[in-house]
Design an enzyme around this catalytic site. Sequence first.
Site, mmCIF file in Angstrom:
data_model
loop_
_atom_site.group_PDB
_atom_site.id
_atom_site.type_symbol
_atom_site.label_atom_id
_atom_site.label_comp_id
_atom_site.label_asym_id
_atom_site.label_seq_id
_atom_site.Cartn_x
_atom_site.Cartn_y
_atom_site.Cartn_z
ATOM 1 N N LYS A 178 -6.025 85.563 -5.082
ATOM 2 C CA LYS A 178 -6.390 86.198 -6.245
ATOM 3 C C LYS A 178 -7.799 86.056 -6.660
ATOM 4 O O LYS A 178 -8.957 86.759 -6.816
ATOM 5 C CB LYS A 178 -5.569 85.563 -7.529
ATOM 6 N N ASN A 179 -8.358 84.515 -6.549
ATOM 7 C CA ASN A 179 -9.452 84.402 -7.106
ATOM 8 C C ASN A 179 -10.853 84.501 -6.054
ATOM 9 O O ASN A 179 -11.895 84.735 -6.389
ATOM 10 C CB ASN A 179 -9.846 82.795 -7.532
ATOM 11 N N ARG A 189 -10.661 87.165 -16.820
ATOM 12 C CA ARG A 189 -11.799 85.995 -16.678
ATOM 13 C C ARG A 189 -12.783 86.785 -15.895
ATOM 14 O O ARG A 189 -13.949 86.664 -16.000
ATOM 15 C CB ARG A 189 -10.964 85.102 -16.161
ATOM 16 N N CYS A 212 -7.496 83.287 -19.137
ATOM 17 C CA CYS A 212 -6.347 82.209 -19.660
ATOM 18 C C CYS A 212 -7.048 81.382 -20.731
ATOM 19 O O CYS A 212 -7.973 80.825 -20.276
ATOM 20 C CB CYS A 212 -5.783 81.398 -18.286
ATOM 21 N N ARG A 245 -14.487 77.017 -21.777
ATOM 22 C CA ARG A 245 -14.894 77.793 -20.589
ATOM 23 C C ARG A 245 -16.283 78.624 -21.018
ATOM 24 O O ARG A 245 -16.306 79.668 -20.955
ATOM 25 C CB ARG A 245 -13.718 79.079 -20.466
ATOM 26 N N PRO A 246 -17.406 77.959 -21.325
ATOM 27 C CA PRO A 246 -18.278 78.526 -21.369
ATOM 28 C C PRO A 246 -18.934 79.133 -20.160
ATOM 29 O O PRO A 246 -18.703 78.867 -19.125
ATOM 30 C CB PRO A 246 -19.258 77.285 -21.761
ATOM 31 N N ASP A 256 -22.561 79.056 -19.515
ATOM 32 C CA ASP A 256 -24.004 78.735 -19.764
ATOM 33 C C ASP A 256 -24.608 78.675 -18.443
ATOM 34 O O ASP A 256 -25.793 78.844 -18.144
ATOM 35 C CB ASP A 256 -24.128 77.446 -20.550
ATOM 36 N N GLN A 257 -23.901 78.188 -17.566
ATOM 37 C CA GLN A 257 -24.516 77.775 -16.012
ATOM 38 C C GLN A 257 -24.665 79.383 -15.450
ATOM 39 O O GLN A 257 -25.646 79.366 -14.521
ATOM 40 C CB GLN A 257 -23.535 77.038 -15.260
ATOM 41 N N ASP A 314 -5.816 74.132 -10.696
ATOM 42 C CA ASP A 314 -4.666 75.352 -10.667
ATOM 43 C C ASP A 314 -3.410 75.016 -10.413
ATOM 44 O O ASP A 314 -2.306 75.542 -10.491
ATOM 45 C CB ASP A 314 -5.086 76.522 -9.806
ATOM 46 N N ILE A 351 -10.962 69.032 -15.326
ATOM 47 C CA ILE A 351 -11.591 70.457 -15.369
ATOM 48 C C ILE A 351 -11.596 71.169 -16.507
ATOM 49 O O ILE A 351 -12.499 71.464 -17.027
ATOM 50 C CB ILE A 351 -11.359 71.498 -14.244
ATOM 51 N N ARG A 357 -0.365 88.283 -13.470
ATOM 52 C CA ARG A 357 -1.609 88.601 -13.251
ATOM 53 C C ARG A 357 -2.267 87.823 -12.004
ATOM 54 O O ARG A 357 -3.283 88.308 -11.326
ATOM 55 C CB ARG A 357 -2.511 87.496 -14.590
#
Length: 423
Positions: free
Chosen positions: A24-25, A96, A120, A125-126, A128-129, A307, A329, A399
């Site tokens: 998936k990812n 996401r 999710c 979950r910013p 900024d990076q 995960d 995390i 998903r």
Amino acid sequence: MDAYKLLITGGTPLVGETYVSGGKNTSVAVIPAALLSDEPCTLENLPDIEDVRVLAEILEGLGAKVHYDAVARRMTLDPRGVNTCRVPYKQSQRMRASYYLLGALLGRCGQAEVGYPGGCSIGARPVDQHLKAFRALGAEVEERGAIITAKGRMVGTAVFFDRITVGGTINAMLAAAKAEGTTVLYNVAREPHVVDLANFLNSMGCRVKGAGTDIIRITGAQHLHGSTYTVIPDQIETGTLMIAAAATRGDVVIRGCIPTHMEALTAKLLEMGVAVSDMDDAIRVRTVRGHRAVNVKTQEYPGFPTDLQQPMSALLTRASGDSVVIETIFESRFKHLTEMQRMGAHVRILDQTAIIEGVSELYGAPVTATDLRAGAALVIAGLMATGTTEIYEPGYIERGYEHIEEKLRSLGAKIWREPLEAR
Ligand code: EPU
């Protein structure tokens, strides 16, 4: 609210052989990456899951020609018709990985306007990076009304990430793939899907080196050509099936996986007393004795993956002794354990630490999936429990897991769906 619920009558050991679908990812990174090409691309082994279908729709909305054959698991993607660099908030909220369209569109068009990502709810979950990397590469970035706008000509540079981020690493790679000159990314994620994306970019004519280490060098190419690429198997699905096999004290061979991606989990299962044997592209998991409690701390790859923390902590609720699970995390990834307390699990949660006191029995109860891996954890809980567990909001599971019910049924699980009206 989902129109159906998932029911599981537990207590049957899973026995037999199953297979792993495409990652998936990795798929949700490789599909946007195809936008960087000047020619059509063919992507193979894409899992038949909701996230892939949603991404295909979003790309069509941008003007790309997309054909996804869910049976063949193949997508052909022709980005030449892309006529907008705008992904409205309503679309971006559907998943996401919509944030990868920022990097991909910046790379393709030199501008992108994408709503905040959905996905999710497992922490703040910013991004900024991600934005820091785009700015370093030369983009002007603005955040306004939950829309991110980035614009500018990408020029190779050095980017030092303040923390390791999978999404940030991938997005920076996408933005740098067509940049002028060389970009060096420091302190990057080393996950297998980062390597897979690098391989796909290289297959299109980009020069990416170092993926899988903590420094990646990307020499951009003005023109990227079409490619046919097969994505790697899903290591989180592999791990979930391994844990399900152990949880039911079964004996399962999982085919089509990459055992070296599973080492952190394999080590923990061995420590618990589960028998795990690796073959070339398969793993056999079986239970030969009782399970011992173990401690788990999530980390970036090659550490224990966040995960798999949720399925793993579900398994630990029935191990003998106390386990300590530390989630480093994401701030909010223990919701499945709160649900499992209804099933008889003994758990104390203090911030990002869960102390799990193993019990000899879990019993079926109505529970609610709050996110994808929480859903998978509750499926595992249901498979272990005496009686029938009802899982509400099971759509989260779709998903990310291809045909999970069929796969589990083929191993002997009693799992089925019912429309919600039947409640
Ligand atoms: N973070 C920041 N700033 C950033 C980016 C991340 O502070 O700009 C923080 C996050 O809040 C988090 C940590 O850094 O605390 C790591 O986040 P990362 O960016 O690595 O995660 P992600 O890109 O949001 C991806 C996967 C997740 C997976 C994580 C970690 C996708 C679409 N999502 O998320 O997958 O848990 O990496 O491996 O690839 C899932 O599949 O269930 C899932 C949640």
